[in-house]
Scaffold this active site. Sequence first.
Site, PDB file in Angstrom:
ATOM      1  N   ASN A 158       0.859  -1.186   0.000  1.00 47.57           N
ATOM      2  CA  ASN A 158       0.000   0.000   0.000  1.00 47.57           C
ATOM      3  C   ASN A 158       0.896   1.237   0.000  1.00 47.57           C
ATOM      4  OD1 ASN A 158      -1.486   2.275   1.026  1.00 47.57           O
ATOM      5  ND2 ASN A 158      -3.112   0.869   1.631  1.00 47.57           N
ATOM      6  N   ASP A 191      -0.079   4.469  -0.035  1.00 51.31           N
ATOM      7  CA  ASP A 191      -0.767   5.701   0.395  1.00 51.31           C
ATOM      8  C   ASP A 191       0.191   6.733   0.975  1.00 51.31           C
ATOM      9  OD1 ASP A 191      -3.750   4.105   1.857  1.00 51.31           O
ATOM     10  OD2 ASP A 191      -3.146   4.454  -0.224  1.00 51.31           O
ATOM     11  N   HIS A 192       1.126   6.273   1.811  1.00 47.80           N
ATOM     12  CA  HIS A 192       1.896   7.259   2.594  1.00 47.80           C
ATOM     13  C   HIS A 192       3.100   7.812   1.864  1.00 47.80           C
ATOM     14  CE1 HIS A 192      -1.100   6.814   5.545  1.00 47.80           C
ATOM     15  NE2 HIS A 192      -0.913   5.520   5.595  1.00 47.80           N
ATOM     16  N   ARG A 194       3.565  18.903   1.651  1.00 52.92           N
ATOM     17  CA  ARG A 194       4.101  20.191   1.166  1.00 52.92           C
ATOM     18  C   ARG A 194       3.450  20.623  -0.152  1.00 52.92           C
ATOM     19  NH1 ARG A 194       9.407  21.822   2.440  1.00 52.92           N
ATOM     20  NH2 ARG A 194       9.627  21.870   4.723  1.00 52.92           N
ATOM     21  N   HIS A 249      -5.507   3.678  -1.509  1.00 48.57           N
ATOM     22  CA  HIS A 249      -6.793   4.013  -0.900  1.00 48.57           C
ATOM     23  C   HIS A 249      -7.180   5.413  -1.345  1.00 48.57           C
ATOM     24  CE1 HIS A 249      -9.229   4.358   3.103  1.00 48.57           C
ATOM     25  NE2 HIS A 249      -9.983   4.519   2.029  1.00 48.57           N
ATOM     26  N   ARG A 273      -9.286   8.069  -0.775  1.00 46.54           N
ATOM     27  CA  ARG A 273     -10.217   8.481   0.264  1.00 46.54           C
ATOM     28  C   ARG A 273     -11.125   9.603  -0.241  1.00 46.54           C
ATOM     29  NH1 ARG A 273      -9.890   7.731   5.697  1.00 46.54           N
ATOM     30  NH2 ARG A 273      -8.424   6.133   6.460  1.00 46.54           N
ATOM     31  N   ARG A 329      -6.920  12.892   1.269  1.00 47.34           N
ATOM     32  CA  ARG A 329      -5.818  13.363   2.129  1.00 47.34           C
ATOM     33  C   ARG A 329      -4.455  12.885   1.633  1.00 47.34           C
ATOM     34  NH1 ARG A 329      -6.989   9.989   7.637  1.00 47.34           N
ATOM     35  NH2 ARG A 329      -9.051  10.879   7.320  1.00 47.34           N
ATOM     36  N   HIS A 330      -4.405  11.794   0.859  1.00 46.06           N
ATOM     37  CA  HIS A 330      -3.112  11.362   0.318  1.00 46.06           C
ATOM     38  C   HIS A 330      -3.231  10.984  -1.166  1.00 46.06           C
ATOM     39  CE1 HIS A 330      -4.908   7.559   1.503  1.00 46.06           C
ATOM     40  NE2 HIS A 330      -4.534   7.622   2.760  1.00 46.06           N
ATOM     41  N   GLU A 365      -8.574   0.581  -2.866  1.00 43.97           N
ATOM     42  CA  GLU A 365      -9.404   0.634  -1.661  1.00 43.97           C
ATOM     43  C   GLU A 365     -10.283   1.882  -1.742  1.00 43.97           C
ATOM     44  OE1 GLU A 365      -6.691   0.653   1.590  1.00 43.97           O
ATOM     45  OE2 GLU A 365      -6.705  -1.511   1.752  1.00 43.97           O
ATOM     46  N   THR A 367      -6.773   6.802  10.672  1.00 43.21           N
ATOM     47  CA  THR A 367      -6.626   5.742   9.677  1.00 43.21           C
ATOM     48  C   THR A 367      -7.845   4.837   9.846  1.00 43.21           C
ATOM     49  OG1 THR A 367      -5.221   3.948   8.849  1.00 43.21           O
ATOM     50  CG2 THR A 367      -5.270   4.255  11.230  1.00 43.21           C
ATOM     51  N   THR A 368      -7.943   3.815   9.026  1.00 43.74           N
ATOM     52  CA  THR A 368      -9.104   2.938   9.122  1.00 43.74           C
ATOM     53  C   THR A 368      -9.222   2.379  10.535  1.00 43.74           C
ATOM     54  OG1 THR A 368      -8.840   2.363   6.806  1.00 43.74           O
ATOM     55  CG2 THR A 368     -10.179   0.867   8.142  1.00 43.74           C
ATOM     56  N   GLU A 415     -11.047  -9.203   3.118  1.00 44.85           N
ATOM     57  CA  GLU A 415      -9.758  -8.865   3.727  1.00 44.85           C
ATOM     58  C   GLU A 415     -10.016  -8.680   5.216  1.00 44.85           C
ATOM     59  OE1 GLU A 415      -7.155  -6.034   1.873  1.00 44.85           O
ATOM     60  OE2 GLU A 415      -6.266  -5.471   3.792  1.00 44.85           O
ATOM     61  N   HIS A 471      -3.706  -4.344   7.707  1.00 41.17           N
ATOM     62  CA  HIS A 471      -3.820  -3.148   8.561  1.00 41.17           C
ATOM     63  C   HIS A 471      -2.952  -3.278   9.805  1.00 41.17           C
ATOM     64  CE1 HIS A 471      -5.366   0.818   9.515  1.00 41.17           C
ATOM     65  NE2 HIS A 471      -5.168   0.442  10.752  1.00 41.17           N
ATOM     66  N   GLY A 489       1.272  -1.409   4.284  1.00 42.84           N
ATOM     67  CA  GLY A 489       1.682  -0.120   3.724  1.00 42.84           C
ATOM     68  C   GLY A 489       2.474   0.736   4.673  1.00 42.84           C
TER      69      GLY A 489
HETATM   70  C1  LIG Z   1      -8.116  -0.333   4.906  1.00 42.60           C
HETATM   71  C2  LIG Z   1      -6.809  -0.204   5.575  1.00 42.60           C
HETATM   72  O1  LIG Z   1      -6.576  -0.724   6.615  1.00 42.60           O
HETATM   73  C3  LIG Z   1      -5.743   0.551   4.911  1.00 42.60           C
HETATM   74  O2  LIG Z   1      -5.430  -0.038   3.737  1.00 42.60           O
HETATM   75  C4  LIG Z   1      -6.137   1.975   4.654  1.00 42.60           C
HETATM   76  O3  LIG Z   1      -5.439   2.430   3.540  1.00 42.60           O
HETATM   77  C5  LIG Z   1      -5.778   2.780   5.880  1.00 42.60           C
HETATM   78  O4  LIG Z   1      -6.003   4.127   5.590  1.00 42.60           O
HETATM   79  P1  LIG Z   1      -4.720   5.092   5.431  1.00 42.60           P
HETATM   80  O5  LIG Z   1      -3.870   4.506   4.353  1.00 42.60           O
HETATM   81  O6  LIG Z   1      -5.332   6.395   5.089  1.00 42.60           O
HETATM   82  O7  LIG Z   1      -4.027   5.041   6.764  1.00 42.60           O
HETATM   83  N1  LIG Z   2      -5.718  -2.923   3.843  1.00 41.93           N
HETATM   84  C1  LIG Z   2      -4.505  -2.751   4.596  1.00 41.93           C
HETATM   85  C2  LIG Z   2      -3.517  -1.948   3.809  1.00 41.93           C
HETATM   86  O1  LIG Z   2      -3.650  -1.798   2.609  1.00 41.93           O
HETATM   87  C3  LIG Z   2      -2.361  -1.353   4.475  1.00 41.93           C
HETATM   88  O2  LIG Z   2      -2.654  -0.994   5.803  1.00 41.93           O
HETATM   89  P1  LIG Z   2      -1.410  -0.415   6.653  1.00 41.93           P
HETATM   90  O3  LIG Z   2      -0.287  -1.423   6.539  1.00 41.93           O
HETATM   91  O4  LIG Z   2      -1.029   0.887   6.027  1.00 41.93           O
HETATM   92  O5  LIG Z   2      -1.935  -0.292   8.057  1.00 41.93           O
END
Ligand SMILES: CC(=O)[C@@H](O)[C@H](O)COP(=O)(O)O
Ligand SMILES: NCC(=O)COP(=O)(O)O
Length: 277
Positions: A45, A47-48, A56, A81, A83, A87-88, A108, A138-139, A189, A229, A251
């Site tokens: 993942n 996202d971050h 920035r 994800h 959202r 936010r990301h 996601e 976060t989730t 999942e 997660h 992630g």
């Molecule tokens: C669903 C889940 O647990 C994560 O994959 C989700 O992406 C968490 O959200 P953030 O990435 O915004 O923390």
């Molecule tokens: N669905 C979980 C995911 O994609 C990553 O979650 P995390 O490792 O960022 O908490």
Amino acid sequence: MFSFFRCQLSTINCQLPIAFSVIISVHFQPTVLIPMPSSVLLGVNIDHIATLRQARGTRYPEPVQAALVAEQAGADGITVHLREDRRHIQDRDVELLAQTLQTRMNLEMAATEEMVGIARRIGPAHCCLVPEKREELTTEGGLDVAANEAWIKACCDRLGEAGIEVSLFIDADATQIEAARRCGAPAIEIHTGHYADATNEAARLAELERVREGVALGLNAGLIVNAGHGLHYHNTRDIAAIPGINELNIGHAIIAQAVISGLHEAVREMREIIKNS
Ligand SMILES: CC(=O)[C@@H](O)[C@H](O)COP(=O)(O)O
Ligand SMILES: NCC(=O)COP(=O)(O)O
């Protein structure tokens, strides 16, 4: 699907030039053995990566670049994800990744009209329906499929019609797993956040057992079972060792480790942990 034949030796005599009879006859009884993946798959993942960029408002780091590095390091797929609050991950990230990934995308998203429309337009291989609250860090838990079954089923139907494999992000709960099966999602999942957040060994082992039972219930319901997660380099091995798990989505911990040792090494190291579990 591989099918193997189990041979059962029984007896027939056959005259051979030399004085002994070979006792061979073979009854073929088709036995279908479902192949277990050689190793649990790893969905990274990213996202971050986008969190760092959004901090920035720069053009870097580029999520597409990160995804390709992660794939080269052994990721079996890339999870993002999108959202509602953006936010990301941004819409342009999803569109560019759809055109550039060498493995596959797991998108996601919340179960909303907007997101279903985006997914049907972009066409990721997988979609994972997750709960979302604007104020959450976060989730925070699994999707309450049982309380929203008709709507979740409608989303599954519309995504499935577009050729997207849907998974539902749920707690390791029998009621939710059964509701997910009724919605027609081919996969679930299991949310491992409670396991990851356990504050002592007894609680961790109790949550690990809950996840293990959830995996077994999901498999018995004929579902593909993934998990994710809060997994990191010191709590993933026990989850990866649960028989029947198909894929782990990880992630935050990988991206955090990438800051220290680089993304390729961070993914490779997590890949090794899973493979050796
Ligand atoms: C669903 C889940 O647990 C994560 O994959 C989700 O992406 C968490 O959200 P953030 O990435 O915004 O923390
Ligand atoms: N669905 C979980 C995911 O994609 C990553 O979650 P995390 O490792 O960022 O908490």
